[in-house]
Design a protein around this motif. Structure first.
Motif, PDB file in Angstrom:
ATOM      1  N   TRP A  73       7.915  32.124 -11.736  1.00 16.19           N
ATOM      2  CA  TRP A  73       8.691  31.682 -10.570  1.00 16.19           C
ATOM      3  C   TRP A  73      10.072  31.197 -11.011  1.00 16.19           C
ATOM      4  CZ3 TRP A  73      11.209  28.492  -7.270  1.00 16.19           C
ATOM      5  CH2 TRP A  73      11.038  28.711  -5.899  1.00 16.19           C
ATOM      6  N   GLY A 103      16.394  36.064   1.733  1.00 17.10           N
ATOM      7  CA  GLY A 103      15.117  35.574   2.275  1.00 17.10           C
ATOM      8  C   GLY A 103      13.999  35.688   1.266  1.00 17.10           C
ATOM      9  N   PHE A 104      13.954  36.789   0.517  1.00 20.61           N
ATOM     10  CA  PHE A 104      12.895  36.966  -0.479  1.00 20.61           C
ATOM     11  C   PHE A 104      12.954  35.862  -1.542  1.00 20.61           C
ATOM     12  CE2 PHE A 104      13.424  41.812   0.306  1.00 20.61           C
ATOM     13  CZ  PHE A 104      12.704  41.696   1.474  1.00 20.61           C
ATOM     14  N   GLY A 106      13.836  32.825  -0.818  1.00 21.50           N
ATOM     15  CA  GLY A 106      13.625  31.549  -0.142  1.00 21.50           C
ATOM     16  C   GLY A 106      14.896  30.867   0.330  1.00 21.50           C
TER      17      GLY A 106
ATOM     18  N   ALA B  20      10.210  27.844  -0.093  1.00 19.87           N
ATOM     19  CA  ALA B  20      10.787  29.162  -0.397  1.00 19.87           C
ATOM     20  C   ALA B  20       9.820  30.274   0.006  1.00 19.87           C
ATOM     21  CB  ALA B  20      11.107  29.245  -1.885  1.00 19.87           C
ATOM     22  N   VAL B  23       9.951  30.841   3.761  1.00 23.33           N
ATOM     23  CA  VAL B  23      11.146  31.615   4.144  1.00 23.33           C
ATOM     24  C   VAL B  23      10.930  33.094   3.795  1.00 23.33           C
ATOM     25  CG1 VAL B  23      13.612  31.989   3.696  1.00 23.33           C
ATOM     26  CG2 VAL B  23      12.732  29.673   3.901  1.00 23.33           C
ATOM     27  N   ALA B  24      10.355  33.340   2.612  1.00 21.78           N
ATOM     28  CA  ALA B  24      10.116  34.724   2.181  1.00 21.78           C
ATOM     29  C   ALA B  24       9.130  35.431   3.110  1.00 21.78           C
ATOM     30  CB  ALA B  24       9.593  34.734   0.741  1.00 21.78           C
ATOM     31  N   THR B  27      10.731  36.349   6.255  1.00 24.73           N
ATOM     32  CA  THR B  27      11.658  37.470   6.051  1.00 24.73           C
ATOM     33  C   THR B  27      10.911  38.805   6.054  1.00 24.73           C
ATOM     34  OG1 THR B  27      13.053  36.037   4.708  1.00 24.73           O
ATOM     35  CG2 THR B  27      13.466  38.399   4.535  1.00 24.73           C
TER      36      THR B  27
END
Lengths: 315, 272
Positions: A73, A103-104, A106, B20, B23-24, B27
């Protein structure tokens, strides 16, 4: 601080081909680093492993102190990748591609919109933001890959032949942009076939061949190894046959340009004097910028000759 | 810039990762939903036309000659099965074509290089598949209502079976796309496995009509349980035990979901 540390990295594909053979490499934070090598040398495999698109057979990868196996990560968050081939959705618009990428990672939509405007403006794509990506020119697609990779503002940006097939003017503007983001603190690793590009941009380079690092050094130090300096001379009245000069090597580039190789440490005034004696007057001169290419060819050439010699000895 | 990143060797706080990932997920889900809505002529209209033909031919024309089935008019009996047929094929097809398309164009790499967990990738695609399954299911239900009435015996069962079935087949679509290497490969399972199992899964008939041996064989078909559980939700009658249907659907979702995550983690068909 180091941006990337690769230790004993090995990759053997299922077909038995070893693409990387126990590679060690480190790249300092803030560096503009060039990874050079002929086709099939293992450059893209190395980048693929760091970006997690290729699984490694052995060894370790650390990005800003984060281990790829233990904390992927953190590694992925620190890394931006500009691949060699276009790999965006050709049915999406430019804007959708960069917003989705944010977006991917975050990044909230509000911030993503601000960054999209900033990077698309910087790379000259803002006017085309509503265009479907497949309608872009090759150069625009290359810039879109860069804008997309920067949306999460990575600390380490890896570019795999970013200027392949891009015209000279656009290439220069991309260089300026990359220099700018490097100056702002982003570490850059670049693979390229254009050695002029590596010489112009990179402070440090590694040369990889047949899955091994055969050179890992500073560009200036590497160029010092050249026993001659090459210059391009703009001249008047270039005669049909070039004079034979014992200490200097001359080569005609075109009707008004001459390439001269001068032994390192030899005063240039000697060259000018000899040329003047032969009726050639120099109007301007510049350094030949792709000296790295010569060195590169010599290094790989020496290696090939070494192998042939070894074969002969064995037989 | 550096304060946004975890210090050397330090892990990001769980709250940062969760935010995060959320959000992903939004999306991918938005991207997938946008995809099938943008190409609605390819994704939403064809099942509406096909299912209308089923209702006209099997329900109205032939159905009147067949007479009642399981205590209901033939049209009433086949309506839940036809709705379920549409949901199964569309949720599966949505995911398999979208995921394989991303693999084929290599923009799946956008997801693979990002820090989002595999569970988020899987869930995002499943949300897209379930969304299309529900949209098509709603369209076919409206068409069904033009031909017959749907009493809805139990709303909770009806909706939960739809969501579970669409989830299961969306996960199946991901697995198929992971293994697929060419476009032919994404048509093999729908053509040679899904369609026969669905048609033989009690969409058009009650298995009580079959000889004992074929009844037993039919009970090995998992789609039979989904179709019948949905029919129970609407009409209040089914050929199979509803509790067992739920257990089976949930078990399949867990099993296939776990397998899909294993494949994503290994990088099968995705990483070299």
């Amino acid at each position: 601080m180091t941006a990337l540390v690769v230790t004993d990295l090995t990759k053997t594909y299922r077909n038995g081909r070893t693409a990387l053979n126990h590679i060690d490499l480190s790249v300092d934070a803030g560096a503009f680093f060039g990874l050079l090598g002929p086709n099939g040398a293992g450059k893209s495999t190395l980048i693929g492993i760091v970006a997690t698109l290729v699984t490694k057979s052995g060894g370790q990868v650390q990005v800003f102190g984060h281990d790829l196996d233990r904390d992927p990560w953190a590694v992925k968050s620190s890394l931006g990748l500009v691949p060699q081939e276009f790999n965006f959705n050709t049915f999406d618009t430019v804007e959708q591609i960069v917003l989705n990428q944010a977006g991917f990672y975050g990044i909230p939509r509000r911030i993503a919109h601000i960054r999209a405007e900033h990077y698309l403006q910087s790379l000259g794509l803002w006017e085309r933001r509503k265009s479907i990506s497949r309608t872009l020119s090759g150069g625009m697609k290359r810039r879109l890959l860069i804008a997309r990779a920067l949306m999460h503002e990575p600390r380490l940006l890896i570019l795999d032949e970013p200027t392949a097939g891009v015209d000279i003017e656009l290439r220069r503007s991309m260089w300026d942009f990359l220099r700018h983001i490097n100056a702002q603190g982003t570490t850059i690793i670049l693979t390229t076939h254009y050695l002029e590009e590596a010489e112009s941009l990179c402070r440090d380079i590694a040369i990889i061949d047949e899955g091994r690092i055969i050179e890992h050094t500073n560009v200036k130090a590497l160029l010092q190894r050249l026993s001659t300096q090459a210059y391009l001379l703009d001249v008047e009245h270039l005669p049909e046959s070039l004079p034979q000069l014992p200490d200097f090597s001359l080569r005609r580039i075109d009707g008004a340009t001459l390439e001269a190789e001068v032994p390192r440490g030899r005063p240039l005034t000697e060259l000018f004097a000899v040329l003047a004696q032969n009726g050639i007057s120099v109007t301007s001169m510049r350094n030949k910028s792709n000296r790295l290419e010569e060195l590169f060819v010599r290094m790989l050439g020496n290696k090939e000759r070494g192998k042939e010699k070894e074969k002969e000895e064995n037989s | 810039m550096s304060d946004r990143f975890a210090a050397e060797g330090q892990r990001y706080p769980r709250s940062v990762r969760l935010r995060a990932s959320w959000v992903a997920l939004k999306t991918i889900a938005f991207k997938e939903t946008n995809r099938y809505l943008r190409i609605w002529i390819q994704t939403l209209v064809p099942p509406a036309i096909t299912m209308t033909l089923y209702f006209v031919i099997f329900g109205a024309l032939i159905g009147e000659r067949i007479g009642p089935m399981g205590g209901y008019s033939y049209m009433e009996y086949i309506a839940p099965g036809i709705i379920m047929l549409a949901i199964i094929t569309n949720s599966y097809n949505n995911v398999v074509s979208s995921f394989f398309g991303a693999k084929f164009q290599r923009h799946i790499e956008e997801l693979l290089v990002s820090p989002m967990p595999n569970l988020v990738i899987l869930t995002g695609y499943v949300v897209g598949g379930v969304g299309r399954g529900l949209c098509v299911g709603a369209i076919v239900t409206v068409i069904a209502l033009m031909f017959t009435s749907l009493p809805i015996h139990n709303w909770a069962i009806t909706l939960s079976v739809v969501v579970l079935t669409a989830t299961l087949f969306s996960i199946g679509g991901v697995i198929n796309a992971i293994y697929a290497q060419k476009f032919d490969d994404i048509a093999i399972i729908p053509t040679f496995v899904l369609t026969p199992l669905t048609y033989l899964g009690g969409v058009f008939y009650s298995i009580s009509l079959l000889p004992e041996f074929w009844q037993a064989v039919s009970l090995a078909n998992p789609i039979l349980y989904m179709v019948n559980a949905f029919r129970f939700g609407i009409l209040g009658s089914a050929d199979v035990n509803i509790v067992f249907s739920y257990v089976m659907m949930i078990a399949f979702i867990i099993g296939l979901g776990g397998f899909a995550l294993y494949l994503l983690r290994r990088g099968t068909g995705l990483r070299s």
